[in-house]
Design a protein around this motif. Structure first.
Motif, short mmCIF file in Angstrom:
data_model
loop_
_atom_site.label_atom_id
_atom_site.label_comp_id
_atom_site.label_asym_id
_atom_site.label_seq_id
_atom_site.Cartn_x
_atom_site.Cartn_y
_atom_site.Cartn_z
N HIS A 170 0.77 17.69 0.01
CA HIS A 170 1.12 16.30 0.27
C HIS A 170 1.31 15.56 -1.05
CE1 HIS A 170 -0.77 16.03 4.58
NE2 HIS A 170 0.24 16.85 4.52
N PRO A 171 2.28 15.94 -1.81
CA PRO A 171 2.41 15.33 -3.14
C PRO A 171 2.61 13.82 -3.09
CG PRO A 171 4.34 16.70 -2.62
CD PRO A 171 3.34 16.92 -1.54
N TRP A 172 3.08 13.31 -1.94
CA TRP A 172 3.29 11.86 -1.82
C TRP A 172 1.97 11.11 -1.73
CZ3 TRP A 172 4.82 15.61 1.59
CH2 TRP A 172 4.04 15.75 2.74
N SER A 173 0.86 11.85 -1.54
CA SER A 173 -0.42 11.12 -1.46
C SER A 173 -0.96 10.77 -2.85
CB SER A 173 -1.46 11.89 -0.64
OG SER A 173 -1.52 13.21 -1.11
N ALA A 187 -1.42 8.50 -5.52
CA ALA A 187 -1.24 7.04 -5.66
C ALA A 187 -0.78 6.65 -7.06
CB ALA A 187 -2.53 6.31 -5.31
N LYS A 188 -0.77 7.61 -7.98
CA LYS A 188 -0.28 7.28 -9.32
C LYS A 188 1.24 7.18 -9.36
CE LYS A 188 -2.71 10.43 -11.75
NZ LYS A 188 -3.58 11.01 -10.71
N LEU A 189 1.87 7.81 -8.37
CA LEU A 189 3.34 7.73 -8.31
C LEU A 189 3.75 6.35 -7.76
CD1 LEU A 189 4.12 11.24 -6.76
CD2 LEU A 189 4.22 10.58 -9.17
N SER A 190 4.99 5.96 -8.04
CA SER A 190 5.44 4.66 -7.53
C SER A 190 5.73 4.77 -6.04
CB SER A 190 6.71 4.24 -8.28
OG SER A 190 7.79 5.04 -7.84
N PRO A 191 5.72 3.63 -5.33
CA PRO A 191 6.05 3.67 -3.90
C PRO A 191 7.41 4.34 -3.67
CG PRO A 191 5.24 1.50 -4.50
CD PRO A 191 5.34 2.27 -5.78
N ASP A 192 8.36 4.13 -4.57
CA ASP A 192 9.69 4.75 -4.39
C ASP A 192 9.61 6.26 -4.51
OD1 ASP A 192 11.66 2.55 -4.08
OD2 ASP A 192 10.69 1.88 -5.92
N GLN A 193 8.89 6.72 -5.54
CA GLN A 193 8.77 8.18 -5.71
C GLN A 193 8.07 8.80 -4.51
OE1 GLN A 193 6.60 7.77 -9.42
NE2 GLN A 193 8.24 8.80 -10.55
N ARG A 194 7.03 8.13 -4.04
CA ARG A 194 6.27 8.69 -2.92
C ARG A 194 7.12 8.73 -1.66
NH1 ARG A 194 0.52 5.69 -3.00
NH2 ARG A 194 0.01 7.38 -1.56
N ASP A 243 10.35 8.95 -1.52
CA ASP A 243 11.36 10.01 -1.69
C ASP A 243 10.76 11.37 -1.36
OD1 ASP A 243 13.44 8.39 -2.43
OD2 ASP A 243 13.02 8.52 -4.58
N LEU A 244 9.55 11.62 -1.86
CA LEU A 244 8.91 12.92 -1.63
C LEU A 244 8.64 13.14 -0.14
CD1 LEU A 244 6.33 12.92 -4.56
CD2 LEU A 244 8.20 14.55 -4.25
N LEU A 245 8.14 12.11 0.50
CA LEU A 245 7.79 12.26 1.92
C LEU A 245 9.04 12.37 2.79
CD1 LEU A 245 5.86 12.37 4.26
CD2 LEU A 245 5.39 9.94 4.00
N LEU A 246 10.06 11.61 2.42
CA LEU A 246 11.30 11.65 3.20
C LEU A 246 11.83 13.08 3.31
CD1 LEU A 246 13.47 9.93 4.65
CD2 LEU A 246 14.66 9.77 2.45
N LYS A 247 11.69 13.83 2.23
CA LYS A 247 12.21 15.22 2.22
C LYS A 247 11.54 16.10 3.27
CE LYS A 247 13.54 15.39 -2.61
NZ LYS A 247 12.67 15.22 -3.77
N GLN A 248 10.34 15.72 3.67
CA GLN A 248 9.60 16.55 4.64
C GLN A 248 9.91 16.17 6.08
OE1 GLN A 248 7.74 19.02 3.46
NE2 GLN A 248 8.39 18.29 1.44
N LEU A 249 10.65 15.11 6.27
CA LEU A 249 10.84 14.62 7.64
C LEU A 249 11.99 15.32 8.34
CD1 LEU A 249 10.44 10.72 7.31
CD2 LEU A 249 8.70 12.44 7.76
#
Ligand code: BGC
Length: 737
Positions: free
Chosen positions: A33-36, A38-45, A47-53
């Protein structure tokens, strides 16, 4: 023994295994769950999560279910929802929490039918918060309701009502913040920032120009581009800049021919292009009329479609539109990404909303302090107020169920306070009712204020009895009410139920009559000249009885200033008639170009009309002097400096209001303000930055704000109609955004 040993062994194995699994999961988490992170920006997170959907996940997130009271024939919602306004089940595989949406801006809303037995702290009405002219008060109120929402399991609040008061008969004015774009934008922006500080997504609404309830789901609002950008849209622009709400709710009405929820100009061009808004747009409940058109115009999420829209657009019809190429896949990805981004930005993943204890006492104090800072003293003849409570022998308390509670506005924003409705059974008992009185009775509070005094109550239905009680009392406090709510406008400005006659009779019987107004918008006061004092508390919210007593007794010095102009009567309004209000067919369109950007006080100024009370007005128990205005323009920043002194004998707060007349215009606009608390004799030099967008005009060719070169006339004072000597300042035009 054996069993014990066996158990211990099993425990050790289980604990060991759990420890190992925990470690393994912790090690795995970033990879799985790399989007978890919190050091990444909301945009980066996002983007990462969108790829899994999957495509189905995306369709799952772009449509909410109604979570409110349902009829037996309605399809059941998926389990797990909290009774409220909207719900989307979790996607557990990816750790996406359920989306739990609740109304609204005056507290965590609920009706008995949604969550029987549950209650929340009611804030005073929106105009009270606006009338504090204190951004910190707005933030505190927002943080209070955000905190309660979070502790009840909600992660989205449908809070942030920013519609300007163009129409004093609008039934929802009590949810909003008055008539001025700078004041409304600042105060609502701060309330939103407060909500989001609690890891709850706030939803600014109703975007846009939904400034009346009459015909709200059909009416086409007509207004020019420059006029709307400099009025209602400016209020939204400023509030969004300050508060950064995760979502925007598009409104029911049409704007210049297109439904607000499929309005390319509003959603794509203004919100997303010009304002670079990164969050998502959700529809109002029943505000969607198409799939492809709405999606292509910028709508990201359809709300409660299965109950409120003609059909569910954001499922089969949208999938068809995708297949036919009418909608691009990239747009569906963008819709989903925006929703996720707002959840990351608010910290919803790291700080999941869940049941937690609520400090009810502290929250009630927030509500009461908001009222104490926002109630507006409109009249105070012969220093009738504050009352010398130690010397009071008798007080008549009259009207508006003041023995039981204080009135609340109706509709989706209604909060059920602890103790429930203090006056059940009043009509309408159904939507947008029930008419509700919060159980914070002024009578009890006034008795505690002066324990030695004989405090008696008269309901007011019997005018002669009320007048007789007033005649034999030292002081009469008359409460008057006008219920307003969602889905309807007032026919006119009059008080209902013969209350004008009641006040007139009481004031005649006892000139020491104090009128306390509980209302959503200005009301006509034919008895004004007879009243000793008038205190405006709107719908005053939690612990209001004590807040009102504190003001009447002088424990609190009133410092609220009107966030709206108070018309004498409807003939002063841009539209004296409001066809369809209170019944009948509403017209197809409404012409807001009549006043255009000149909403409220600017309308009155442009027409040389004197309203009953001007925007910014409010009395105090002390006196203030303002002076020494200087204006300084450096590097594109314009700052006004003014000295305010408390020249009276009581501590109190005043608001320095700075108005600017830009070259080529007749009216003055509020461009900056500051509230200051001063001890007797104390003085302070205030430095007030002026908002650039209020010095500028909106240029429809350049699509931006342009400060014109020329002479700017700056004035400062205690209301829009009480200004000191103006100072003229040359500003070099910038011609840029
Ligand atoms: C209102 C919104 C509210 C929504 C959900 C609509 O009727 O206009 O303000 O948030 O219902 O309750």
């Amino acid at each position: 023994m054996k069993r014990k040993a066996g158990n211990a062994l099993r425990c050790a194995i289980v604990l060991g295994l759990a420890g190992w699994m925990g470690l393994a999961m912790a090690q795995q988490a970033p990879a799985a769950h790399p989007w978890s992170d919190a050091k990444l920006s909301p945009d980066q997170r996002a983007d990462l999560l969108l790829k899994q959907l999957t495509q189905d996940d995306k369709f799952h997130l772009i449509r909410s279910y109604f979570a409110g009271p349902r009829k037996p024939e309605d399809k059941p919602v998926p389990p797990g929802y909290i009774g409220s306004a909207g719900y989307i089940p979790a996607i557990e595989r990816l750790g996406i929490p359920a989306i739990q949406e609740s109304d609204a801006g005056l507290g965590v809303a609920s009706s008995e039918r949604m969550r029987p037995g549950d209650y929340a702290t009611p804030l005073p009405a929106g105009p009270v918060t606006a009338a504090t002219w204190d951004p910190k008060a707005a933030f505190r109120g927002g943080a209070m309701i955000g905190g309660e929402a979070h502790a009840k399991g909600f992660n989205v609040l449908l809070a942030g009502g920013t519609n300007l008061m163009r129409e004093p008969r609008n039934g929802r004015n009590f949810e909003y913040a008055g008539e001025d774009p700078l004041l409304a934008g600042t105060m609502v922006g701060e309330a939103i920032r407060g909500i989001e500080s609690q890891h709850v997504v706030s939803t600014i609404k109703h975007f846009a120009l939904n400034d009346q309830e009459t015909g709200r789901t059909t009416v086409d609002v007509r207004i020019g581009e420059q006029a709307m950008r400099e009025s209602d849209l400016l209020a939204f622009e400023l509030a969004i800049e300050r508060g950064k709400p995760g979502s925007v709710m598009c409104s029911y009405n049409k704007l210049n021919g297109d439904w607000a929820c499929e309005n390319d100009y509003l959603l794509n061009q203004v919100l997303k292009r010009d304002w670079k808004y990164p969050g998502f747009v959700m529809s109002d409940w029943g505000g969607v009329h198409s799939a492809a058109k709405a999606v292509n115009a910028g709508l990201d999420q359809e709300s409660a479609a299965e109950i409120f829209d003609k059909q569910i657009y954001f499922d089969a019809p949208l999938r068809d539109a995708l297949a036919k190429g009418e909608v691009k896949q990239s747009r569906v990805d963008d819709m989903t990404r925006r929703i996720l981004r707002s959840f990351f930005a608010a910290g919803v993943f790291e700080h999941p909303a869940k049941k937690a204890p609520i400090d009810e006492k502290a929250n009630l104090a927030v509500a009461r302090e908001t009222l104490e800072a926002g109630a507006v003293l409109l009249r105070n003849q012969n220093a009738l107020l504050p009352l010398d409570v130690a010397k009071l022998e008798s007080v008549a308390v009259i009207g508006a169920h003041a023995d039981k509670g204080v009135l609340a506005g109706g509709g989706s924003s209604l909060v059920t306070a602890k103790g429930g409705n203090a006056v059940p059974g009043l009509k309408p008992t159904d939507w947008p009712g029930p008419v509700t009185y919060h159980p914070y009775a002024p009578l009890k509070a006034l008795q505690s204020m002066a324990p030695q005094a004989k405090v008696q109550f008269a309901g007011g239905e019997d005018v002669a009895a009320a007048a007789a009680l007033a005649a034999k009392s030292q002081v009469a406090v008359v409460f008057v009410q006008k219920w307003a709510g969602e889905d309807f406008d007032a026919r006119d400005l009059s008080l209902p139920d013969g209350q004008d006659a009641l006040v007139a009779a009481v004031a005649k019987a006892n000139p020491r009559t104090i009128v306390v107004l509980e209302n959503g918008s200005p009301v006509a006061m034919p008895w004004l000249e007879q009243a000793g004092a008038v205190l405006e508390v709107w719908y005053p919210g939690g612990d209001a009885g004590n807040g009102i007593a504190n003001i009447l007794s002088g424990k609190v010095n009133p410092s609220g200033r009107l966030p709206l102009s108070w018309p004498r009567d409807v003939s002063q309004l841009p539209r004296p008639e409001l066809p369809g209000a209170g019944g009948g067919t509403p017209p197809e369109s409404v012409d807001y170009a009549i006043e255009g950007a000149n909403v409220g006080y600017r309308w009155y100024q442009s027409k040389n009309i004197q309203p009953l009370f001007p925007f910014g007005y409010g009395l105090s128990y002390t006196t203030f002097e303002h002076g020494g205005l200087k204006v300084d323009a450096k590097g594109g920043k314009v700052t006004a400096t003014v000295t305010v002194q408390n020249t009276g004998k009581r501590a109190g707060a005043d608001v320095a209001q700075v108005y600017v007349q830009v070259p080529g215009t007749k009216v003055r606009r509020l461009a900056g303000f500051a509230k200051v608390f001063l001890k007797p004799g104390e003085q302070r030099v205030l430095s007030i930055p002026l908002e650039r967008k209020l010095l500028a005009d909106f240029d429809t060719v350049k699509h931006g704000w342009v400060v014109r070169g020329g002479e700017y006339v700056v004035s400062e004072g205690r209301s829009s109609a009480d200004l000191g000597a103006p100072v003229a300042t040359q500003l070099a035009g910038d011609g840029t955004k």
